[in-house]
Design an enzyme around this catalytic site. Structure first.
Site, PDB file in Angstrom:
ATOM      1  N   GLY A   5       8.746   0.895 -17.421  1.00 12.55           N
ATOM      2  CA  GLY A   5       9.385   1.570 -16.297  1.00 12.55           C
ATOM      3  C   GLY A   5      10.142   0.606 -15.414  1.00 12.55           C
ATOM      4  O   GLY A   5      11.276   0.881 -14.990  1.00 12.55           O
ATOM      5  N   ASP A  16       7.047 -13.341 -16.282  1.00  7.48           N
ATOM      6  CA  ASP A  16       6.403 -12.858 -15.069  1.00  7.48           C
ATOM      7  C   ASP A  16       7.189 -13.320 -13.850  1.00  7.48           C
ATOM      8  O   ASP A  16       7.702 -14.446 -13.810  1.00  7.48           O
ATOM      9  CB  ASP A  16       4.964 -13.385 -14.973  1.00  7.48           C
ATOM     10  CG  ASP A  16       4.062 -12.827 -16.076  1.00  7.48           C
ATOM     11  OD1 ASP A  16       4.475 -11.862 -16.736  1.00  7.48           O
ATOM     12  OD2 ASP A  16       2.955 -13.356 -16.257  1.00  7.48           O
ATOM     13  N   GLY A  29      -5.012  11.812  -0.127  1.00  2.69           N
ATOM     14  CA  GLY A  29      -6.153  11.901  -1.034  1.00  2.69           C
ATOM     15  C   GLY A  29      -6.639  13.335  -1.109  1.00  2.69           C
ATOM     16  O   GLY A  29      -6.150  14.209  -0.376  1.00  2.69           O
ATOM     17  N   CYS A  88      -0.530  12.249   5.303  1.00  2.67           N
ATOM     18  CA  CYS A  88      -1.077  13.438   4.658  1.00  2.67           C
ATOM     19  C   CYS A  88      -2.561  13.595   5.019  1.00  2.67           C
ATOM     20  O   CYS A  88      -2.888  13.943   6.146  1.00  2.67           O
ATOM     21  CB  CYS A  88      -0.853  13.370   3.148  1.00  2.67           C
ATOM     22  SG  CYS A  88      -1.107  14.940   2.290  1.00  2.67           S
ATOM     23  N   PHE A  89      -3.470  13.335   4.106  1.00  6.62           N
ATOM     24  CA  PHE A  89      -4.900  13.404   4.378  1.00  6.62           C
ATOM     25  C   PHE A  89      -5.270  12.482   5.542  1.00  6.62           C
ATOM     26  O   PHE A  89      -6.158  12.787   6.336  1.00  6.62           O
ATOM     27  CB  PHE A  89      -5.660  13.000   3.110  1.00  6.62           C
ATOM     28  CG  PHE A  89      -7.128  13.341   3.117  1.00  6.62           C
ATOM     29  CD1 PHE A  89      -7.560  14.628   2.851  1.00  6.62           C
ATOM     30  CD2 PHE A  89      -8.069  12.364   3.356  1.00  6.62           C
ATOM     31  CE1 PHE A  89      -8.915  14.944   2.835  1.00  6.62           C
ATOM     32  CE2 PHE A  89      -9.418  12.654   3.340  1.00  6.62           C
ATOM     33  CZ  PHE A  89      -9.850  13.955   3.078  1.00  6.62           C
ATOM     34  N   GLU A 105       6.487   7.348   2.080  1.00  4.11           N
ATOM     35  CA  GLU A 105       6.581   6.237   1.139  1.00  4.11           C
ATOM     36  C   GLU A 105       7.440   6.574  -0.074  1.00  4.11           C
ATOM     37  O   GLU A 105       8.006   5.675  -0.716  1.00  4.11           O
ATOM     38  CB  GLU A 105       5.188   5.796   0.682  1.00  4.11           C
ATOM     39  CG  GLU A 105       4.432   6.761  -0.220  1.00  4.11           C
ATOM     40  CD  GLU A 105       3.597   7.790   0.530  1.00  4.11           C
ATOM     41  OE1 GLU A 105       2.661   8.344  -0.067  1.00  4.11           O
ATOM     42  OE2 GLU A 105       3.902   8.036   1.712  1.00  4.11           O
ATOM     43  N   THR A 109       4.651  -9.118 -31.895  1.00  8.64           N
ATOM     44  CA  THR A 109       5.981  -8.511 -31.804  1.00  8.64           C
ATOM     45  C   THR A 109       6.505  -8.163 -33.194  1.00  8.64           C
ATOM     46  O   THR A 109       7.098  -7.094 -33.395  1.00  8.64           O
ATOM     47  CB  THR A 109       6.951  -9.460 -31.086  1.00  8.64           C
ATOM     48  OG1 THR A 109       6.516  -9.639 -29.740  1.00  8.64           O
ATOM     49  CG2 THR A 109       8.366  -8.887 -31.083  1.00  8.64           C
ATOM     50  N   HIS A 121       4.881  12.548   2.865  1.00 10.33           N
ATOM     51  CA  HIS A 121       4.721  11.245   2.216  1.00 10.33           C
ATOM     52  C   HIS A 121       6.006  10.431   2.353  1.00 10.33           C
ATOM     53  O   HIS A 121       6.835  10.399   1.426  1.00 10.33           O
ATOM     54  CB  HIS A 121       4.373  11.430   0.744  1.00 10.33           C
ATOM     55  CG  HIS A 121       2.982  11.936   0.511  1.00 10.33           C
ATOM     56  ND1 HIS A 121       1.907  11.103   0.328  1.00 10.33           N
ATOM     57  CD2 HIS A 121       2.496  13.202   0.467  1.00 10.33           C
ATOM     58  CE1 HIS A 121       0.811  11.828   0.157  1.00 10.33           C
ATOM     59  NE2 HIS A 121       1.141  13.104   0.250  1.00 10.33           N
TER      60      HIS A 121
END
Length: 542
Positions: free
Chosen positions: A18, A239, A353, A380-381, A516, A190, A514
């Site tokens: 991704g 990395d 949550g 939210c929660f 974010e 690979t 949300h």
């Protein structure tokens, strides 16, 4: 006409397909091309909406209310293009549509089979709605060889023949492990992964090789020879200290050049990477730091809060500081005093949550922030628990609770049974299906002109993404506002509370949505930028 890039993975999962797809999309976009990214998930769930975050990470919600894979968050953050429900498909959705057609008799009595019916449905999804795009990047979830992924690999194999010659490119992401006892990097995993891919008829054009150290040219040549690709098409994917350094790193290794060469593009414009250079410089050269405690119930898997984590980093980018995050399991506070865990932090964030587990710990975290004047951000929660804490501690409603936890005489938070979505009235009940039945997607909110949150947004009319089934009960609004908790944002009809804040607190804001999900590294969400700024101010008081 759109060109298609298919990104597959091998050896092991979680290598970062991704992120690689998003970074490549950003590089092509930086060259002036219009890019669309799509995710094909082989699991049988219709969508990830009913999965535990420990199973699949966070559920990413789009403006149009789709519950999707978290990789769509990467796509949006790296390209800025809003995703929609047609950018993510699962085996479950494919089969759901096919079975519905079969029940209607659409196949005219024919035998319904994986080939051609399932593969045709996948191909139709891939090709649909791509007018106006230069490149469509399709990531196939899982790894080559997974039995559930075979129809997707077969579909993209067929597309290689269906599309005009030269309009499909295959990128295969693999792992090159280092064996400490031998002191060697190994190419064999690979090689086997590519052999598996070729056995189903797909020859990769480019290898993107994950590794924790530089890959010597000899190993790159070996991979090129045994995997039947050009040497220049073996791209090291090393990395990185930050995911936002990946586009620059991939460009330096020649990934975008190799993709364009595979399509036969000559003389393509160089990418404009200045904004990525600015972002990485701010991350690597901060002018200060703050510590934020995230008090949640899924802290054992950081991907459960992926967008939240990135939005906090974006808040740091906006203020040119490093954000250190301490993940605290909220259930810890059910039995322990939160003070030793929170008295050193500069801000407290309680995220979304579901369920009762850890709820009392989140309530205690909100109470600590309110009493100690520590910046608090309830999402939210986290907003609902802050309201319950205020109801108990300030308004004298000792039994204040949520109907999510069971029957209560003081439903400060209750199940939402109906609401408006555009011009349509949505209705839900206690016995409805869990999947896709929440208030999902973008909804407008009206902010009080003189509120802190309106000042942060610089506007009184906003639109944010929601994902919840319960709402703060407006019947308690007057009693809470008398005690200083202001309902600063409401749904346009004045029925649903969208934001709360404390007037006499340095920074205490709860939001039912949300934010974010709409934060970007090059456009940090104003609430996160303001929250981190408040935490920085708090750090200077200590």
């Amino acid at each position: 006409m759109a060109r298609y890039v298919f990104i597959t993975g091998g050896v092991v999962s979680s290598l970062g397909k991704g992120l690689a797809s998003a970074a490549l999309g950003a590089l092509l976009q930086a060259r002036g091309y219009k890019v669309r990214l799509r995710k094909l998930d082989p699991y049988l769930n219709v969508d990830p909406g009913t999965m535990s975050p420990y199973q699949h990470g966070e559920v990413y919600v789009t403006d149009d209310g789709a519950e999707t894979d978290l990789d769509l968050g990467h796509y949006e953050r790296f390209t800025g293009r809003p995703a929609n429900r047609m950018d993510n498909i699962t085996t479950g959705r494919i089969y759901q549509d096919i079975i519905a057609k079969e029940r209607r008799g659409d196949y005219l009595g024919g035998t319904v089979q994986v080939i051609p019916h399932v593969t045709d449905a996948i191909k139709e999804f891939v090709l649909d709605g791509n007018e106006g795009y230069d490149f469509v990047l399709c990531e196939i979830g899982g790894t080559v060889g997974d039995i559930e992924g075979l129809p997707f690999f077969e579909a993209i194999r067929q597309l290689g023949n269906d599309l005009p010659r030269g309009e499909a490119v295959y990128i295969h992401l693999t792992l090159m492990p280092y064996i400490p006892s031998a002191g060697e990097l190994k190419t064999k995993p690979t090689q086997h992964s590519v052999k598996e891919l070729r056995s189903i008829g797909i020859q990769p054009d480019i290898l993107l090789v994950r590794c924790d150290r530089e890959i010597p040219m000899a190993e790159r040549r070996k991979l090129a020879l045994f995997c039947n690709v050009r040497e220049s098409a073996v791209i090291p994917a090393l990395d990185a200290d930050s995911i936002y350094a990946v586009p620059i790193a991939y460009h330096a290794q020649g990934l975008d050049d190799e993709v364009l060469n595979a399509f036969g593009y000559k003389g393509a414009p160089a990418p404009e990477l200045s904004r990525w250079e600015t972002i990485t410089h701010r991350i690597t050269h901060p002018e200060g730091e703050v510590t934020i405690a995230v008090v949640g119930k899924y802290t054992g898997l950081k991907d459960a809060y992926k967008s939240l984590f990135e939005a906090l980093i974006h808040g740091g980018i906006a203020n040119n500081i490093r954000v250190n995050i301490e993940w605290i399991e909220s259930a810890t506070f059910d039995v322990e005093d939160p003070t030793p865990h929170l008295d050193h932090v500069n801000g407290i964030l309680v995220p979304g949550g579901f369920g009762e587990r850890g709820a009392e710990g989140k309530i205690k975290a909100a109470g600590f922030a309110r009493q100690r004047k520590v910046p608090y951000f309830g999402i939210c929660f986290g907003m609902q628990m802050a309201v319950i804490e205020a109801a108990r501690s300030l308004a004298g409603i000792g039994g204040a609770s949520s109907t999510e936890f069971g029957p209560t005489e003081e439903p400060v938070v209750g199940l939402m049974t109906e609401w408006l979505k555009g011009n349509d009235l949505e209705r839900r009940g206690f016995d409805t299906d869990l999947g896709g039945t929440m208030r999902l997607g973008a909804y407008p909110a009206s902010l009080a002109a003189d509120s802190r949150i309106a000042a942060i947004y610089g506007d009184t009319e906003i639109s944010e993404r929601h994902r919840h089934r319960y709402e703060v009960n407006c019947a308690y609004r007057d009693r809470l506002e008398e005690r200083g908790m202001r309902f600063a944002g409401m749904s346009p009809d004045g029925v649903l509370p969208e934001t709360v804040e404390f007037v006499d607190h340095p920074w205490f804001i709860g939001v039912q949505f949300h934010p974010e999900l709409k934060s970007r590294p090059f456009a940090p969400h104003p609430l996160f930028a303001s929250f981190i700024a408040a935490a920085l101010a708090q750090s200077r008081l200590v």
